[in-house]
Design an enzyme around this catalytic site. Structure first.
Site, PDB file in Angstrom:
ATOM      1  N   ARG A 137       0.847  -1.197   0.000  1.00 32.16           N
ATOM      2  CA  ARG A 137       0.000   0.000   0.000  1.00 32.16           C
ATOM      3  C   ARG A 137       0.878   1.240   0.000  1.00 32.16           C
ATOM      4  O   ARG A 137       2.022   1.214   0.396  1.00 32.16           O
ATOM      5  CB  ARG A 137      -0.888   0.013   1.245  1.00 32.16           C
ATOM      6  CG  ARG A 137      -2.093  -0.900   1.155  1.00 32.16           C
ATOM      7  CD  ARG A 137      -2.956  -0.750   2.400  1.00 32.16           C
ATOM      8  NE  ARG A 137      -3.478   0.593   2.528  1.00 32.16           N
ATOM      9  CZ  ARG A 137      -3.397   1.332   3.646  1.00 32.16           C
ATOM     10  NH1 ARG A 137      -2.841   0.863   4.719  1.00 32.16           N
ATOM     11  NH2 ARG A 137      -3.894   2.561   3.675  1.00 32.16           N
ATOM     12  N   LYS A 180       3.477  -6.459  11.983  1.00 32.96           N
ATOM     13  CA  LYS A 180       2.702  -6.808  10.785  1.00 32.96           C
ATOM     14  C   LYS A 180       3.069  -8.205  10.277  1.00 32.96           C
ATOM     15  O   LYS A 180       4.232  -8.504  10.047  1.00 32.96           O
ATOM     16  CB  LYS A 180       2.971  -5.759   9.706  1.00 32.96           C
ATOM     17  CG  LYS A 180       2.083  -5.913   8.490  1.00 32.96           C
ATOM     18  CD  LYS A 180       1.922  -4.592   7.787  1.00 32.96           C
ATOM     19  CE  LYS A 180       1.362  -4.740   6.397  1.00 32.96           C
ATOM     20  NZ  LYS A 180       1.072  -3.468   5.761  1.00 32.96           N
ATOM     21  N   ARG A 210      -1.575   5.835  13.015  1.00 29.42           N
ATOM     22  CA  ARG A 210      -0.468   5.669  13.963  1.00 29.42           C
ATOM     23  C   ARG A 210      -1.027   5.916  15.356  1.00 29.42           C
ATOM     24  O   ARG A 210      -1.848   6.826  15.540  1.00 29.42           O
ATOM     25  CB  ARG A 210       0.616   6.709  13.626  1.00 29.42           C
ATOM     26  CG  ARG A 210       1.956   6.435  14.228  1.00 29.42           C
ATOM     27  CD  ARG A 210       3.038   7.176  13.438  1.00 29.42           C
ATOM     28  NE  ARG A 210       2.768   8.607  13.243  1.00 29.42           N
ATOM     29  CZ  ARG A 210       3.000   9.559  14.152  1.00 29.42           C
ATOM     30  NH1 ARG A 210       3.479   9.242  15.335  1.00 29.42           N
ATOM     31  NH2 ARG A 210       2.756  10.829  13.879  1.00 29.42           N
TER      32      ARG A 210
HETATM   33  C1  BTN Z   1       0.446  -3.742   2.299  1.00 26.94           C
HETATM   34  O1  BTN Z   1       1.248  -2.835   2.029  1.00 26.94           O
HETATM   35  O2  BTN Z   1       0.092  -3.960   3.450  1.00 26.94           O
HETATM   36  C2  BTN Z   1      -0.131  -4.581   1.191  1.00 26.94           C
HETATM   37  C3  BTN Z   1       0.794  -5.694   0.786  1.00 26.94           C
HETATM   38  C4  BTN Z   1       0.205  -6.599  -0.283  1.00 26.94           C
HETATM   39  C5  BTN Z   1       1.225  -7.591  -0.799  1.00 26.94           C
HETATM   40  C6  BTN Z   1       0.606  -8.588  -1.740  1.00 26.94           C
HETATM   41  S1  BTN Z   1       1.699  -9.918  -2.098  1.00 26.94           S
HETATM   42  C7  BTN Z   1       0.629 -10.470  -3.351  1.00 26.94           C
HETATM   43  C8  BTN Z   1       0.106  -9.248  -4.063  1.00 26.94           C
HETATM   44  N1  BTN Z   1       1.010  -8.846  -5.101  1.00 26.94           N
HETATM   45  C9  BTN Z   1       1.584  -7.674  -4.840  1.00 26.94           C
HETATM   46  O3  BTN Z   1       2.421  -7.118  -5.568  1.00 26.94           O
HETATM   47  N2  BTN Z   1       1.127  -7.189  -3.694  1.00 26.94           N
HETATM   48  C10 BTN Z   1       0.160  -8.067  -3.093  1.00 26.94           C
END
Ligand code: BTN
Length: 336
Positions: free
Chosen positions: A132, A197, A331
């Site tokens: 994100r 996380k 936060r």
């Molecule tokens: C976040 O930042 O919390 C979201 C992370 C999401 C990661 C997943 S891994 C599978 C899919 N492909 C990606 O490139 N991102 C999501």
């Protein structure tokens, strides 16, 4: 690349020869170079080159014993998904990819090339995993779960309301299924264990949301990752770190798909309002004082919950306000 092959009746697509080789050695026994070459359709010296490549990459370590052949030095747990997921509410095709930039990006490319949704993709490794707010998602080979599900949306916004929060509920249930306790959510969909996380969700939309569009639900779960250098800027954990045990990524994938089927089914039929209370019960920062960051702007408030569309409800200077949007992040305030 080997396309649409099959190992022991399980579907595989887009696996590199090295990955096929690892799957042959997965049983932990010795295999002769000749036998491996026959299965892969290459010469013995090509097998030897691939073994050297794998050993040099650090993906796995393979012993070579004269007269006996090759054997894995350590156990590995390659992904072996079924070709098709059949749930109670939905079913979708599942594709396994060895290495890809991002399963979300690949799902988008497949949609653009005319492949029809629903379908899921799972990869052993991402070279440009997307998180994100433009962040990178650290995605080492064979350690975690990188999963994307492409769905067609034809009821516009109604079908999308609260969807990203609902996926968080599915992820925490899947983690509980594989023995992780104390899992909770941080709005909108960070999945945390004791404040660190463990998983993230990234929804990406393509098409016209007023008409027909597609949503790509990307889920990354830290499964067996134990170190990640300084690449991850926030506190993180994995199933391995949280439970002290290696997890079978195939079981985790099955749990994830079953829980997605369950929660998507509830969301599709009853909407987010039916899941709002469950979401708030799982929200780690319910009632806490937080800072909400929106780019440069920072808002101080107290979390009172979420509304029927999944927007965050904050009391700011005594007045309740609602916030939604992918660029926002929370936060905790030190004094809460
Ligand atoms: C976040 O930042 O919390 C979201 C992370 C999401 C990661 C997943 S891994 C599978 C899919 N492909 C990606 O490139 N991102 C999501």
């Amino acid at each position: 690349m080997i396309q649409a092959g099959s190992i022991k009746g399980l579907a595989v697509i887009s696996l590199s020869p090295e990955s096929m080789l690892l799957r042959i050695l997965q049983d932990g026994r010795f295999h002769s170079g000749e036998a491996i070459g026959l299965e892969l359709g290459v010469s013995r010296s090509a097998v030897w080159k691939k073994i050297k490549k794998i050993n040099a990459s650090g993906i796995a370590s393979i012993h070579c014993v004269k007269g006996r052949g090759y054997k894995l030095a350590n156990e590995i747990n390659p992904l072996n998904p079924e070709l098709h997921f059949q749930g109670v509410n939905f079913s979708w095709a599942v594709g396994l990819i060895d290495t890809v930039d991002s399963t979300n990006a690949e799902a988008l490319r497949r949609l653009n090339s005319g492949i029809s949704a629903p379908f899921a993709l799972v990869a052993e490794q991402q070279t440009a995993g997307r998180g994100r707010r433009g962040r990178n998602w650290v995605s080492p080979y064979g350690e975690n779960l990188y999963f994307s599900l492409a769905l067609r949306v034809d009821q516009g916004m109604r079908q999308l309301e609260g969807l990203s929060l609902v996926i968080g509920l599915a992820v925490i249930s899947a983690l509980k299924n594989v023995g992780v306790s104390d899992v909770s959510l941080k709005w909108p969909n960070d999945v945390l264990v004791s404040g660190s996380k463990i998983a993230g969700v990234l929804l990406e939309l393509t098409g016209d949301i007023a008409d027909i569009c597609h949503v790509i639900i990307g889920v990354g779960i830290n499964a067996n990752m134990s170190t990640a250098g300084s690449e991850i800027s926030q506190k993180w954990t994995s199933v391995l770190r949280a439970t002290g045990l290696q997890t079978d990524r195939n079981l985790l994938l099955t749990a994830l798909q079953n829980q997605l089927d369950k929660y998507l089914g509830l969301h599709w039929t009853r909407g987010f309002s039916a899941l709002k209370d469950e979401w708030e019960r799982n929200h780690l920062w319910q009632g806490r004082s937080v800072f909400l960051s929106a780019g440069e702007k920072q808002i101080s408030g107290r979390v009172v919950g979420v509304d029927a569309s999944g927007a965050l409800r904050l009391v700011v200077d005594g007045v309740e306000q609602r916030f939604s949007g992918g660029e926002l992040s929370l936060r905790l305030q030190d004094d809460s």
